[in-house]
Design a protein around this motif. Structure first.
Motif, PDB file in Angstrom:
ATOM      1  N   ILE A   1       0.840  -1.197   0.000  1.00 40.43           N
ATOM      2  CA  ILE A   1       0.000   0.000   0.000  1.00 40.43           C
ATOM      3  C   ILE A   1       0.877   1.250   0.000  1.00 40.43           C
ATOM      4  CG2 ILE A   1      -1.679   1.322   1.371  1.00 40.43           C
ATOM      5  CD1 ILE A   1      -2.784  -1.508   2.238  1.00 40.43           C
ATOM      6  N   ALA A   2       1.953   1.229   0.768  1.00 37.55           N
ATOM      7  CA  ALA A   2       2.873   2.371   0.822  1.00 37.55           C
ATOM      8  C   ALA A   2       3.512   2.632  -0.537  1.00 37.55           C
ATOM      9  CB  ALA A   2       3.954   2.131   1.874  1.00 37.55           C
ATOM     10  N   ARG A   3       3.693   1.609  -1.321  1.00 34.53           N
ATOM     11  CA  ARG A   3       4.314   1.760  -2.650  1.00 34.53           C
ATOM     12  C   ARG A   3       3.331   2.249  -3.710  1.00 34.53           C
ATOM     13  NH1 ARG A   3       7.560  -3.908  -2.421  1.00 34.53           N
ATOM     14  NH2 ARG A   3       9.320  -3.146  -1.189  1.00 34.53           N
TER      15      ARG A   3
ATOM     16  N   HIS B   1      -2.770   7.880   2.361  1.00 31.67           N
ATOM     17  CA  HIS B   1      -2.641   6.484   2.787  1.00 31.67           C
ATOM     18  C   HIS B   1      -1.342   6.297   3.570  1.00 31.67           C
ATOM     19  CE1 HIS B   1      -5.800   5.984  -0.185  1.00 31.67           C
ATOM     20  NE2 HIS B   1      -5.971   4.734   0.195  1.00 31.67           N
ATOM     21  N   LEU B   2      -0.274   6.920   3.068  1.00 35.55           N
ATOM     22  CA  LEU B   2       1.016   6.826   3.753  1.00 35.55           C
ATOM     23  C   LEU B   2       0.930   7.424   5.150  1.00 35.55           C
ATOM     24  CD1 LEU B   2       3.459   7.976   0.894  1.00 35.55           C
ATOM     25  CD2 LEU B   2       2.719   5.655   1.452  1.00 35.55           C
TER      26      LEU B   2
ATOM     27  N   ALA C   1       9.639   1.671   3.645  1.00 37.17           N
ATOM     28  CA  ALA C   1       8.780   1.858   2.468  1.00 37.17           C
ATOM     29  C   ALA C   1       8.136   3.237   2.484  1.00 37.17           C
ATOM     30  CB  ALA C   1       7.712   0.767   2.411  1.00 37.17           C
ATOM     31  N   LEU C   2       7.708   3.697   3.653  1.00 32.00           N
ATOM     32  CA  LEU C   2       7.096   5.023   3.768  1.00 32.00           C
ATOM     33  C   LEU C   2       8.121   6.120   3.470  1.00 32.00           C
ATOM     34  CD1 LEU C   2       5.034   4.432   7.022  1.00 32.00           C
ATOM     35  CD2 LEU C   2       4.101   4.711   4.719  1.00 32.00           C
TER      36      LEU C   2
END
Length: 186
Positions: free
Chosen positions: A112-114, A120-121, A137-138
């Protein structure tokens, strides 16, 4: 009635019913789940998951946002239903479960972070616990709000590279430098 028969009956109602009927059905199923969540076995939980997933595919955003809020704090929430909500493009739907659900694993949070937007982040960065893998990832997405939220989140963990990234960003951001300085783990 077996779980397969119940699902087939509900699916028929979902496919032929009006939008209002589907929303009403979603509310009834959610209320039933929440009233018995602590007492459900895996098979029963699976039935709720199947039904909720089918309803999620066919109701509007406002109803999904309410469902997300209802399920976000339930430790035994149906996993696939929560995942579908977490991946939703609308933050009003995804946000509550991204912030509060223990049913989303790190693999999904990284994906989801990507792929999702900055809101969302930010929701992910505000979770009670954020692993170093998810934090990395964030941080790759380079959003100042997310970086600040991670610095202030005592439940966020940092890898060595994540920590280095935070320190480099703090050189140009006094507020971030202060937030990092207050962390006991760094």
């Amino acid at each position: 009635m077996s779980s397969d028969q119940l699902i087939a009956e509900l699916e028929g109602a979902v496919m032929t019913g009006s939008s209002e009927r589907r929303v009403a059905m979603l509310r009834r199923v959610t209320d039933l789940f929440l009233s018995d969540a602590d007492h459900l076995n895996e098979q029963q939980l699976g039935v709720f998951d199947d039904v909720l997933v089918r309803l999620i595919e066919r109701v509007e955003t406002k109803a999904l946002a309410q469902l997300s809020t209802s399920l976000s704090g339930v430790d035994g929430a149906p996993v696939e239903a929560v995942r579908r909500l977490a991946y939703h493009t609308e933050i009003s739907v995804a946000g509550p479960v991204l912030k509060g659900s223990s049913r989303i694993d790190d693999q999904d949070l990284v994906a989801i972070a990507r792929t999702r937007g900055q809101d969302h982040l930010l929701a992910i960065s505000e979770r009670q616990s954020v692993s170093a893998e998810v934090t990395d990832a964030l941080l790759r997405r380079e959003d100042a709000r997310v970086t600040s939220a991670l610095a202030g989140n005592v439940g966020a963990r940092f890898s060595t590279s994540g920590y280095d990234t935070m320190v480099k960003r703090a050189e140009a951001d006094e507020g971030l430098a202060e937030a990092l300085g207050l962390r006991l783990d760094l």
